[in-house]
Write an enzyme that holds these catalytic residues in place. Sequence first.
Site, PDB file in Angstrom:
ATOM      1  N   ASN A 205      91.410  41.456  76.004  1.00 25.49           N
ATOM      2  CA  ASN A 205      90.328  42.443  76.062  1.00 25.49           C
ATOM      3  C   ASN A 205      90.977  43.816  76.176  1.00 25.49           C
ATOM      4  O   ASN A 205      91.509  44.169  77.218  1.00 25.49           O
ATOM      5  CB  ASN A 205      89.459  42.126  77.293  1.00 25.49           C
ATOM      6  CG  ASN A 205      88.430  43.194  77.572  1.00 25.49           C
ATOM      7  OD1 ASN A 205      88.175  44.072  76.743  1.00 25.49           O
ATOM      8  ND2 ASN A 205      87.816  43.124  78.755  1.00 25.49           N
TER       9      ASN A 205
ATOM     10  N   LYS B 212      89.641  46.676  76.178  1.00 31.15           N
ATOM     11  CA  LYS B 212      88.812  47.671  76.878  1.00 31.15           C
ATOM     12  C   LYS B 212      88.840  48.992  76.106  1.00 31.15           C
ATOM     13  O   LYS B 212      88.915  48.972  74.876  1.00 31.15           O
ATOM     14  CB  LYS B 212      89.291  47.827  78.331  1.00 31.15           C
ATOM     15  CG  LYS B 212      89.369  46.463  79.027  1.00 31.15           C
ATOM     16  CD  LYS B 212      89.539  46.551  80.518  1.00 31.15           C
ATOM     17  CE  LYS B 212      89.612  45.147  81.089  1.00 31.15           C
ATOM     18  NZ  LYS B 212      89.748  45.135  82.547  1.00 31.15           N
TER      19      LYS B 212
ATOM     20  N   HIS C   9      80.847  41.354  81.133  1.00 33.98           N
ATOM     21  CA  HIS C   9      82.091  41.746  81.815  1.00 33.98           C
ATOM     22  C   HIS C   9      81.734  42.537  83.072  1.00 33.98           C
ATOM     23  O   HIS C   9      80.778  43.313  83.073  1.00 33.98           O
ATOM     24  CB  HIS C   9      82.973  42.577  80.879  1.00 33.98           C
ATOM     25  CG  HIS C   9      84.343  42.785  81.433  1.00 33.98           C
ATOM     26  ND1 HIS C   9      84.610  43.752  82.382  1.00 33.98           N
ATOM     27  CD2 HIS C   9      85.506  42.121  81.226  1.00 33.98           C
ATOM     28  CE1 HIS C   9      85.889  43.671  82.715  1.00 33.98           C
ATOM     29  NE2 HIS C   9      86.456  42.697  82.027  1.00 33.98           N
TER      30      HIS C   9
ATOM     31  N   GLU D 159      82.893  45.112  84.305  1.00 30.03           N
ATOM     32  CA  GLU D 159      82.808  46.571  84.124  1.00 30.03           C
ATOM     33  C   GLU D 159      81.461  46.971  83.520  1.00 30.03           C
ATOM     34  O   GLU D 159      80.946  48.053  83.789  1.00 30.03           O
ATOM     35  CB  GLU D 159      83.994  47.053  83.270  1.00 30.03           C
ATOM     36  CG  GLU D 159      85.287  47.034  84.086  1.00 30.03           C
ATOM     37  CD  GLU D 159      86.554  46.761  83.292  1.00 30.03           C
ATOM     38  OE1 GLU D 159      86.554  46.899  82.057  1.00 30.03           O
ATOM     39  OE2 GLU D 159      87.575  46.394  83.925  1.00 30.03           O
TER      40      GLU D 159
ATOM     41  N   GLU E  65      86.212  35.787  86.264  1.00 27.23           N
ATOM     42  CA  GLU E  65      86.998  36.987  86.545  1.00 27.23           C
ATOM     43  C   GLU E  65      86.598  37.560  87.900  1.00 27.23           C
ATOM     44  O   GLU E  65      85.646  38.337  87.991  1.00 27.23           O
ATOM     45  CB  GLU E  65      86.741  38.036  85.451  1.00 27.23           C
ATOM     46  CG  GLU E  65      87.136  37.570  84.071  1.00 27.23           C
ATOM     47  CD  GLU E  65      87.509  38.747  83.176  1.00 27.23           C
ATOM     48  OE1 GLU E  65      88.602  38.714  82.617  1.00 27.23           O
ATOM     49  OE2 GLU E  65      86.725  39.701  83.077  1.00 27.23           O
TER      50      GLU E  65
ATOM     51  N   GLY F 101      92.585  44.359  86.995  1.00 26.81           N
ATOM     52  CA  GLY F 101      93.308  45.625  86.915  1.00 26.81           C
ATOM     53  C   GLY F 101      93.936  46.054  88.233  1.00 26.81           C
ATOM     54  O   GLY F 101      94.361  47.192  88.375  1.00 26.81           O
TER      55      GLY F 101
ATOM     56  N   SER G 214      94.348  40.282  86.161  1.00 25.69           N
ATOM     57  CA  SER G 214      95.788  40.481  86.340  1.00 25.69           C
ATOM     58  C   SER G 214      96.638  39.292  85.861  1.00 25.69           C
ATOM     59  O   SER G 214      97.622  38.939  86.502  1.00 25.69           O
ATOM     60  CB  SER G 214      96.106  40.842  87.791  1.00 25.69           C
ATOM     61  OG  SER G 214      95.443  42.052  88.142  1.00 25.69           O
TER      62      SER G 214
HETATM   63  P1  PGA Z   1      93.232  42.759  83.726  1.00 25.65           P
HETATM   64  O1  PGA Z   1      91.737  42.689  83.123  1.00 25.65           O
HETATM   65  O2  PGA Z   1      94.008  41.654  83.049  1.00 25.65           O
HETATM   66  O3  PGA Z   1      93.729  44.119  83.358  1.00 25.65           O
HETATM   67  O4  PGA Z   1      93.120  42.534  85.182  1.00 25.65           O
HETATM   68  C1  PGA Z   1      91.106  41.461  82.890  1.00 25.65           C
HETATM   69  C2  PGA Z   1      89.723  41.682  82.341  1.00 25.65           C
HETATM   70  O5  PGA Z   1      89.003  42.552  82.839  1.00 25.65           O
HETATM   71  O6  PGA Z   1      89.298  40.992  81.383  1.00 25.65           O
END
Ligand code: PGA
Length: 252
Positions: free
Chosen positions: A9, A11, A96, A98, A168, A174, A214
């Site tokens: 992803n 983003k 997601h 976010e 997640e 992140g 992560s």
């Molecule tokens: P990250 O994001 O690997 O940067 O933690 C994962 C995600 O939000 O899909």
Amino acid sequence: MRRPYIAGNWKMNLTPSEGKAYASALAEAVKKAGADCRVMIAPSFVSLPGVVEAVKGSDITVSAQNMADHLSGAYTGEVSPEMLRDIGVNTVILGHSERRQYYGETDEIINGKVLLAISLKMEVILCVGETLEERESGKLEEVLKRQIEVGLKDVLPAEMDKITIAYEPVWAIGTGRTATPEDADAAHAFIRRTVAALYSDDIANNLIIQYGGSVKPGNVRALMAKENIDGALVGGASLKLDDFLPIITFNK
Ligand code: PGA
């Protein structure tokens, strides 16, 4: 047998030209490595046409990170699933954290999008996961159950082969803080039990459940070794070939 499914992803990263160049290099590297898992990348909307072009002829799936909850009409700034299909994108990430956190997407809005995507025969990665506060107050299972029950409301058993679930935990995204393989596996097992109760053991056993938060070259193997972890949804570490390729080839 559940085939491992590794997804990137991107983003709001990589410009269309950067994305296109990276996608070509990735397609070549994945082919050369003879990766045997399913690979997906999800660039931003404006990068999608170039990336679709760049991976043509490879087995890499290209996905959107989101879509509108309507087919067309007066929805300024939105992108319709029909537009995605028109450029050859048949997969979408929905729900997601976010989107939930920063753009106010509720389980009901996400469910509307899931049903719309499925009505167009698109594949969906439905993201679920608890915040740190929810985990610490013992609400993990309650939150996951609600996100799954409402997110998949009115999805028919025969349509469940279009659904992948990504677990997640919000506190691991992140942050560099990964769930332990044991904690992640326990959450995945709960998700599988929830789907079994809603549908059937068969559907639950065939369901691909990705872990996200992560994921890095250094922890992917331990996560993927767990019985209920079938793939990864990777953010930060999907942006560079040097990080993403070792994740894709975790079992080599
Ligand atoms: P990250 O994001 O690997 O940067 O933690 C994962 C995600 O939000 O899909």
